[in-house]
Scaffold this active site. Structure first.
Site, PDB file in Angstrom:
ATOM      1  N   GLY A   1       0.836  -1.196   0.000  1.00 13.10           N
ATOM      2  CA  GLY A   1       0.000   0.000   0.000  1.00 13.10           C
ATOM      3  C   GLY A   1       0.865   1.237   0.000  1.00 13.10           C
TER       4      GLY A   1
ATOM      5  N   SER B   1       6.120  -1.664  -2.107  1.00 13.75           N
ATOM      6  CA  SER B   1       6.205  -2.537  -3.292  1.00 13.75           C
ATOM      7  C   SER B   1       5.278  -2.044  -4.402  1.00 13.75           C
ATOM      8  CB  SER B   1       5.901  -3.989  -2.922  1.00 13.75           C
ATOM      9  OG  SER B   1       4.777  -4.117  -2.097  1.00 13.75           O
TER      10      SER B   1
END
Length: 318
Positions: free
Chosen positions: A145, A219
């Site tokens: 997130g 990520s």
């Protein structure tokens, strides 16, 4: 045939004795043993200076070299190739030593990236054995997130809740990993990809150990998350997407990074001047609405939702 009696240290290795050095005649020049940790080579007089006493050659030894059927001579399980190289392990038993370095196993050597001539070594204790010991199934819970979405907070709540149930977990937090393993990486796209690749490999090892590994990482790129998913058996990569709007994350701004990014003091910041690619098919989506007055999922409630998924899919029992 020449028989070499190896010396005691200090030649850099363990104690090795009675090493056959190949099809040499007594008239040939005396050879020497060059010791390395875990490897003996009957070479071409390369380590004369490192020896305190000369190696003596003995003739007419009662033992002879046998053949393994592939033309590779051996002495009591120790293979000798055409270059008179002998391989064994420090203080290993000659009588019980497997023919791991015989010519028949050379085809098992492989190349992976820049690593050449490597061999996968199997261990009798496997993942299922470790899972039975821990009474849980190793997996990776990949929390992704935007910065400020609450990844680290939820990861800690999840770990604490699982710990209270007697389950072994370990958190790989993005910032923490950059304090050590990935401190040589920046935030360029290629560095971010390498950051995720390394963490994915570590997470894979932890899951193989039977541990429930929880990663807490932005990520931002789909291909990097997919590459990490591909490292694990099907079902063992559990992606948790914190679907929190950018406006909410920026309003929180717990580290003050959004303010710096808006001021141009941080370049390539995810959500500002670098993209975040939302997951396409996460196993779990923890969604927080932007509207005022809407229910805000607490970290404990979010953790319980993940735990319900683990229970349903059998990860909390062996």
């Amino acid at each position: 045939m020449c028989f070499v009696q190896a010396l005691l240290p200090p030649c850099g290795g363990g104690i090795f004795q009675n090493i056959e050095c190949g099809e040499n005649s007594a008239s040939e020049k005396l050879r020497f043993v060059n010791f390395h940790r875990g490897f003996n080579a009957v070479g071409f007089g390369r380590c004369r200076k490192s020896l305190l006493r000369p190696i003596t050659a003995k003739e007419d030894r009662e033992s002879i070299i046998s053949d393994d059927g592939n033309g590779v001579p051996k002495y009591k399980g120790i293979s000798v190739n055409k270059l008179n190289c002998v391989k064994n392990e420090p203080d290993s038993s000659f009588t019980n030593h497997p023919a791991a370095f015989s010519g028949k196993n050379l085809s098992d050597l492989s190349t992976n990236g820049n690593s050449k001539n490597i061999l996968w070594h199997e261990c009798p204790i496997q993942k299922l054995d470790r899972q039975k010991l821990l009474q849980q199934k190793g997996c990776v819970i990949w929390i992704t997130g935007l910065s400020g979405s609450g990844k680290s907070t939820i990861a800690c709540a999840l770990s604490r809740s699982l710990h209270s149930r007697g389950k072994l977990t370990y958190i790989l937090d993005g910032d923490n990993i950059r304090h050590g393993l990935n401190r040589d990486l920046g935030f360029k796209a290629e560095d971010r990809s390498e950051n995720i690749r390394r963490i994915g490999e570590v997470a894979k090892l932890l899951a193989d150990a039977g541990i429930i590994c929880i990663t807490s990482l932005i990520s931002p790129y789909q291909k990097d998350r997919d590459a990490c998913r591909a490292l694990l058996p099907k079902g063992d990569f559990i992606e948790v997407f914190l679907d929190v709007p950018l406006a909410v994350c920026e309003a929180r701004d717990p580290k003050g990074l959004y303010k710096l990014a808006r001021a141009g003091m941080i370049k390539g910041f995810t959500g500002i001047d670098d993209p975040y690619e939302p997951p396409c098919s996460s196993e779990i989506v923890l969604k927080q609405q932007q509207q005022k007055g809407s229910d805000c999922m607490s970290p404990n409630n979010a953790a319980e939702k993940v735990i319900s998924y683990l229970e349903k899919n059998g990860y909390l029992r062996a």
